[in-house]
Design a protein around this motif. Structure first.
Motif, PDB file in Angstrom:
ATOM      1  N   ARG A  86       0.802  -1.221   0.000  1.00  0.00           N
ATOM      2  CA  ARG A  86       0.000   0.000   0.000  1.00  0.00           C
ATOM      3  C   ARG A  86       0.838   1.276   0.000  1.00  0.00           C
ATOM      4  O   ARG A  86       0.293   2.377  -0.176  1.00  0.00           O
ATOM      5  CB  ARG A  86      -0.940   0.017   1.213  1.00  0.00           C
ATOM      6  N   LEU A 130       1.142  -3.352  -6.241  1.00  0.00           N
ATOM      7  CA  LEU A 130       0.441  -2.242  -5.608  1.00  0.00           C
ATOM      8  C   LEU A 130      -1.059  -2.490  -5.524  1.00  0.00           C
ATOM      9  O   LEU A 130      -1.705  -2.844  -6.505  1.00  0.00           O
ATOM     10  CB  LEU A 130       0.706  -0.945  -6.370  1.00  0.00           C
ATOM     11  N   ASP A 132      -5.061  -1.286  -4.847  1.00  0.00           N
ATOM     12  CA  ASP A 132      -5.872  -0.117  -5.178  1.00  0.00           C
ATOM     13  C   ASP A 132      -5.763   0.900  -4.047  1.00  0.00           C
ATOM     14  O   ASP A 132      -5.846   0.544  -2.865  1.00  0.00           O
ATOM     15  CB  ASP A 132      -7.336  -0.513  -5.364  1.00  0.00           C
ATOM     16  N   ALA A 134      -3.092   2.600  -3.360  1.00  0.00           N
ATOM     17  CA  ALA A 134      -1.727   2.662  -2.838  1.00  0.00           C
ATOM     18  C   ALA A 134      -1.102   4.028  -3.109  1.00  0.00           C
ATOM     19  O   ALA A 134      -1.549   4.788  -3.964  1.00  0.00           O
ATOM     20  CB  ALA A 134      -0.875   1.559  -3.455  1.00  0.00           C
ATOM     21  N   SER A 135      -0.038   4.318  -2.364  1.00  0.00           N
ATOM     22  CA  SER A 135       0.640   5.602  -2.480  1.00  0.00           C
ATOM     23  C   SER A 135       2.132   5.391  -2.710  1.00  0.00           C
ATOM     24  O   SER A 135       2.768   4.577  -2.042  1.00  0.00           O
ATOM     25  CB  SER A 135       0.443   6.420  -1.197  1.00  0.00           C
ATOM     26  N   LEU A 171      -0.935   6.165 -13.606  1.00  0.00           N
ATOM     27  CA  LEU A 171      -1.504   5.264 -12.610  1.00  0.00           C
ATOM     28  C   LEU A 171      -2.840   5.735 -12.047  1.00  0.00           C
ATOM     29  O   LEU A 171      -3.457   5.023 -11.254  1.00  0.00           O
ATOM     30  CB  LEU A 171      -0.498   5.058 -11.471  1.00  0.00           C
ATOM     31  N   VAL A 176      -3.771   4.556  -8.012  1.00  0.00           N
ATOM     32  CA  VAL A 176      -2.488   4.669  -7.315  1.00  0.00           C
ATOM     33  C   VAL A 176      -2.006   6.113  -7.375  1.00  0.00           C
ATOM     34  O   VAL A 176      -1.962   6.720  -8.447  1.00  0.00           O
ATOM     35  CB  VAL A 176      -1.431   3.735  -7.942  1.00  0.00           C
ATOM     36  N   SER A 233      -2.387  13.643  -5.839  1.00  0.00           N
ATOM     37  CA  SER A 233      -1.467  12.908  -6.696  1.00  0.00           C
ATOM     38  C   SER A 233      -0.845  13.855  -7.714  1.00  0.00           C
ATOM     39  O   SER A 233      -1.465  14.830  -8.148  1.00  0.00           O
ATOM     40  CB  SER A 233      -2.189  11.771  -7.432  1.00  0.00           C
TER      41      SER A 233
END
Length: 264
Positions: A86, A130, A132, A134-135, A171, A176, A233
């Motif tokens: 994550r 990764l 769903d 995630a960072s 992404l 992501v 993001s």
């Protein structure tokens, strides 16, 4: 005390990968994410500092990010039988300040191998894992704008910013997030040789009136990895560096607002 907006278990049931985790920002980040509930896979070519010890869910593995096959094999093995991935934080970095006249091919390659190539191929290995939401957080630098003391480092951090923005776009359909944390002067091994004058100037230009500590950067990274930053993001989070640009332009702090820097 829990940082504002961050639950103590915001990373529960998740894995985090952190590079550069033996010291400085990487170490602080690994410990902060572990405190937040993440199962942390911590990577560095050096052994961790004594401050590593404590009640942390951290699996430390020695690997040099310049050795791409070893890096990817270590990540692949380390993620086996772990909770969903994550969070990924790339904090490994090197800096070799020198003027252009003394810059060598070897020094340029070392800086880009760690600061850019290592990041790229770390992410290549992590991407299929990764989850769903995630960072991914990359450690950048205000030097990415310009730095006359270290051309190679500045160029490498500019590349990191471009990489982050491109991945953030690519992404987004997968849920992501990809962001950059850009620390101003921070008390780490990379700045240990800075004299008192430079430290005092950095403290004066930091809104907190002091230089950054690794924990300050780790807290920003933890926020970006948490649910409170679910819609953030493709951006750069400056930590302690808001006043840095006027200094580079030769403009004293305060003179952009009012004469003599006073708010009265």
């Amino acid at each position: 005390m829990t940082a504002p907006g961050l639950g103590t278990r915001f990373g529960a049931e998740g894995t985090a990968v952190v590079t550069g985790a033996a010291s400085g920002i990487g170490l602080a980040t690994a410990m902060r994410l572990a405190d937040g509930g993440y199962d942390v896979l911590a990577l560095d070519r050096n052994s961790p500092q004594p401050s590593w010890e404590g009640d942390h869910s951290i699996d430390f593995r020695c690997v040099d990010v310049r050795d791409v096959p070893a890096l990817q094999a270590t990540v692949r093995d380390g993620l086996a039988d772990r909770p969903p991935l994550r969070a990924v934080c790339s904090a490994a970095g090197v800096r070799r300040p020198m003027p252009l006249s003394r810059l060598t091919v070897d020094s340029w390659d070392e800086i880009f191998d760690v600061n850019v190539r290592g990041v790229l191929f770390l992410l290549q290995e992590c991407l299929p894992h990764l989850a769903d939401g995630a960072s991914v957080v990359l450690v950048g630098s205000p030097s990415s704008v310009a730095d006359t003391t270290d051309l190679a480092y500045a160029a490498s951090k500019a590349a990191v910013g471009t990489l982050a923005r491109t991945l953030a776009l690519a992404l987004t359909p997968h849920g992501v997030r990809v962001n950059v944390v850009s620390p101003a002067f921070t008390s780490t091994g990379m700045t240990r040789e800075a004299d008192d004058s430079r430290r005092a100037d950095a403290a004066r230009r930091n809104v907190a009136g002091r230089v950054n500590e690794p924990r300050d950067i780790a807290n920003a990274i933890a926020w970006l990895c948490g649910p409170e930053a679910a819609t953030v993001s493709g951006t750069v989070v400056d930590v302690g560096g808001v006043a840095g640009m006027p200094a580079r332009a030769g403009i004293p702090i305060g003179d952009l607002i009012c004469e003599g820097g006073s708010l009265k």
